[in-house]
Design a protein around this motif. Sequence first.
Motif, PDB file in Angstrom:
ATOM      1  N   GLU A  78      -2.547  14.922 -23.209  1.00 47.60           N
ATOM      2  CA  GLU A  78      -3.724  14.246 -22.685  1.00 47.60           C
ATOM      3  C   GLU A  78      -3.427  13.337 -21.498  1.00 47.60           C
ATOM      4  O   GLU A  78      -4.348  12.800 -20.878  1.00 47.60           O
ATOM      5  N   ASP A  79      -2.149  13.154 -21.172  1.00 51.17           N
ATOM      6  CA  ASP A  79      -1.777  12.420 -19.970  1.00 51.17           C
ATOM      7  C   ASP A  79      -1.868  13.286 -18.716  1.00 51.17           C
ATOM      8  O   ASP A  79      -1.721  12.773 -17.603  1.00 51.17           O
ATOM      9  N   THR A  80      -2.076  14.576 -18.893  1.00 54.43           N
ATOM     10  CA  THR A  80      -2.175  15.490 -17.766  1.00 54.43           C
ATOM     11  C   THR A  80      -3.337  15.101 -16.863  1.00 54.43           C
ATOM     12  O   THR A  80      -4.478  14.991 -17.314  1.00 54.43           O
ATOM     13  N   ALA A  81      -3.054  14.880 -15.583  1.00 57.01           N
ATOM     14  CA  ALA A  81      -4.066  14.448 -14.625  1.00 57.01           C
ATOM     15  C   ALA A  81      -3.435  14.338 -13.244  1.00 57.01           C
ATOM     16  O   ALA A  81      -2.212  14.430 -13.098  1.00 57.01           O
ATOM     17  N   VAL A  82      -4.285  14.133 -12.249  1.00 50.93           N
ATOM     18  CA  VAL A  82      -3.809  13.736 -10.934  1.00 50.93           C
ATOM     19  C   VAL A  82      -3.747  12.218 -10.922  1.00 50.93           C
ATOM     20  O   VAL A  82      -4.731  11.552 -11.253  1.00 50.93           O
ATOM     21  N   TYR A  83      -2.606  11.682 -10.560  1.00 49.53           N
ATOM     22  CA  TYR A  83      -2.396  10.235 -10.548  1.00 49.53           C
ATOM     23  C   TYR A  83      -2.465   9.717  -9.119  1.00 49.53           C
ATOM     24  O   TYR A  83      -1.847  10.286  -8.212  1.00 49.53           O
ATOM     25  N   TYR A  84      -3.219   8.633  -8.930  1.00 47.12           N
ATOM     26  CA  TYR A  84      -3.436   8.047  -7.614  1.00 47.12           C
ATOM     27  C   TYR A  84      -2.955   6.601  -7.572  1.00 47.12           C
ATOM     28  O   TYR A  84      -3.262   5.818  -8.470  1.00 47.12           O
ATOM     29  N   CYS A  85      -2.245   6.261  -6.516  1.00 47.35           N
ATOM     30  CA  CYS A  85      -1.859   4.879  -6.270  1.00 47.35           C
ATOM     31  C   CYS A  85      -2.978   4.173  -5.516  1.00 47.35           C
ATOM     32  O   CYS A  85      -3.628   4.765  -4.649  1.00 47.35           O
ATOM     33  N   ASN A  86      -3.207   2.906  -5.842  1.00 47.25           N
ATOM     34  CA  ASN A  86      -4.230   2.094  -5.193  1.00 47.25           C
ATOM     35  C   ASN A  86      -3.660   0.725  -4.873  1.00 47.25           C
ATOM     36  O   ASN A  86      -3.005   0.113  -5.714  1.00 47.25           O
ATOM     37  N   VAL A  87      -3.901   0.251  -3.651  1.00 46.48           N
ATOM     38  CA  VAL A  87      -3.400  -1.052  -3.228  1.00 46.48           C
ATOM     39  C   VAL A  87      -4.521  -1.846  -2.579  1.00 46.48           C
ATOM     40  O   VAL A  87      -5.248  -1.327  -1.730  1.00 46.48           O
ATOM     41  N   ASN A  88      -4.645  -3.098  -2.964  1.00 43.77           N
ATOM     42  CA  ASN A  88      -5.562  -4.049  -2.336  1.00 43.77           C
ATOM     43  C   ASN A  88      -4.754  -5.197  -1.756  1.00 43.77           C
ATOM     44  O   ASN A  88      -3.844  -5.719  -2.401  1.00 43.77           O
ATOM     45  N   GLY A  89      -5.092  -5.598  -0.531  1.00 43.48           N
ATOM     46  CA  GLY A  89      -4.364  -6.675   0.109  1.00 43.48           C
ATOM     47  C   GLY A  89      -5.042  -7.123   1.387  1.00 43.48           C
ATOM     48  O   GLY A  89      -6.244  -6.906   1.573  1.00 43.48           O
ATOM     49  N   SER A  90      -4.271  -7.758   2.280  1.00 37.26           N
ATOM     50  CA  SER A  90      -4.790  -8.228   3.552  1.00 37.26           C
ATOM     51  C   SER A  90      -3.912  -7.737   4.695  1.00 37.26           C
ATOM     52  O   SER A  90      -2.697  -7.564   4.533  1.00 37.26           O
ATOM     53  N   LEU A  91      -4.531  -7.534   5.862  1.00 33.90           N
ATOM     54  CA  LEU A  91      -3.875  -7.018   7.053  1.00 33.90           C
ATOM     55  C   LEU A  91      -3.671  -8.098   8.103  1.00 33.90           C
ATOM     56  O   LEU A  91      -4.314  -9.147   8.064  1.00 33.90           O
ATOM     57  N   MET A  92      -2.795  -7.825   9.087  1.00 34.85           N
ATOM     58  CA  MET A  92      -2.545  -8.738  10.197  1.00 34.85           C
ATOM     59  C   MET A  92      -3.674  -8.623  11.231  1.00 34.85           C
ATOM     60  O   MET A  92      -3.448  -8.283  12.398  1.00 34.85           O
ATOM     61  N   ILE A  93      -4.868  -8.894  10.780  1.00 34.19           N
ATOM     62  CA  ILE A  93      -6.057  -8.917  11.620  1.00 34.19           C
ATOM     63  C   ILE A  93      -6.854 -10.160  11.249  1.00 34.19           C
ATOM     64  O   ILE A  93      -7.279 -10.303  10.105  1.00 34.19           O
ATOM     65  N   LEU A  94      -7.049 -11.071  12.213  1.00 37.47           N
ATOM     66  CA  LEU A  94      -7.772 -12.309  11.963  1.00 37.47           C
ATOM     67  C   LEU A  94      -9.262 -12.120  12.201  1.00 37.47           C
ATOM     68  O   LEU A  94      -9.684 -11.581  13.225  1.00 37.47           O
ATOM     69  N   LEU A  95     -10.046 -12.607  11.257  1.00 38.82           N
ATOM     70  CA  LEU A  95     -11.488 -12.605  11.388  1.00 38.82           C
ATOM     71  C   LEU A  95     -11.949 -13.920  12.018  1.00 38.82           C
ATOM     72  O   LEU A  95     -11.158 -14.844  12.203  1.00 38.82           O
ATOM     73  N   LYS A  96     -13.246 -14.021  12.348  1.00 41.03           N
ATOM     74  CA  LYS A  96     -13.775 -15.217  12.999  1.00 41.03           C
ATOM     75  C   LYS A  96     -13.581 -16.481  12.180  1.00 41.03           C
ATOM     76  O   LYS A  96     -13.390 -17.562  12.735  1.00 41.03           O
ATOM     77  N   ASP A  97     -13.619 -16.359  10.878  1.00 41.67           N
ATOM     78  CA  ASP A  97     -13.469 -17.532  10.022  1.00 41.67           C
ATOM     79  C   ASP A  97     -12.008 -17.900   9.769  1.00 41.67           C
ATOM     80  O   ASP A  97     -11.728 -18.813   8.990  1.00 41.67           O
ATOM     81  N   GLY A  98     -11.075 -17.202  10.410  1.00 41.59           N
ATOM     82  CA  GLY A  98      -9.666 -17.511  10.291  1.00 41.59           C
ATOM     83  C   GLY A  98      -8.941 -16.809   9.170  1.00 41.59           C
ATOM     84  O   GLY A  98      -7.720 -16.985   9.009  1.00 41.59           O
ATOM     85  N   SER A  99      -9.637 -16.026   8.396  1.00 41.43           N
ATOM     86  CA  SER A  99      -9.017 -15.304   7.293  1.00 41.43           C
ATOM     87  C   SER A  99      -8.500 -13.948   7.767  1.00 41.43           C
ATOM     88  O   SER A  99      -8.930 -13.421   8.793  1.00 41.43           O
ATOM     89  N   PHE A 100      -7.565 -13.389   7.009  1.00 40.79           N
ATOM     90  CA  PHE A 100      -7.082 -12.042   7.291  1.00 40.79           C
ATOM     91  C   PHE A 100      -8.032 -11.020   6.695  1.00 40.79           C
ATOM     92  O   PHE A 100      -8.688 -11.268   5.683  1.00 40.79           O
ATOM     93  N   ALA A 101      -8.096  -9.875   7.354  1.00 37.58           N
ATOM     94  CA  ALA A 101      -8.966  -8.809   6.884  1.00 37.58           C
ATOM     95  C   ALA A 101      -8.409  -8.154   5.633  1.00 37.58           C
ATOM     96  O   ALA A 101      -7.226  -7.831   5.567  1.00 37.58           O
ATOM     97  N   ASP A 102      -9.257  -7.964   4.648  1.00 39.33           N
ATOM     98  CA  ASP A 102      -8.853  -7.300   3.413  1.00 39.33           C
ATOM     99  C   ASP A 102      -8.863  -5.784   3.588  1.00 39.33           C
ATOM    100  O   ASP A 102      -9.548  -5.247   4.457  1.00 39.33           O
TER     101      ASP A 102
END
Length: 126
Positions: A88-112
């Motif tokens: 029952e473990d048989t499947a396609v497995y996908y990696c997923n990553v959430n984070g921030s990039l070296m891109i500054l937004l107007k409010d000074g935060s990095f882009a997610d």
Amino acid sequence: QVQLVESGGGLVQPGGSLRLSCAASGKIVRIYTMAWYRQAPGKERELVAVITSGGSTSYTDSVKGRFTISKENAEKSANLQMNSLKPEDTAVYYCNVNGSLMILLKDGSFADFEAWGQGTQVTVSS
């Protein structure tokens, strides 16, 4: 851009083990979470395991005690050690990553960002 490269999938007998790896590349400032999902034929994609930047881990009930997620911060990678595999473990497995990039937004935060791997097939069969 952020790219994820997965490896480690394959065919294994019930009771066997596999180790999946996921490596992220790009102008990443920080990673909030790294996770593994899976999708079997005819079923919804489900979250298997997740690890946070602080090292906290969570697992879906069906894999607790058998799977272990880990990360290597310097290499921006995550691994999923899968032991005592079941059909029952048989499947396609996908990696997923959430984070921030070296891109500054107007409010000074990095882009997610959110990125997905291409998927790797895991087949457990005798």
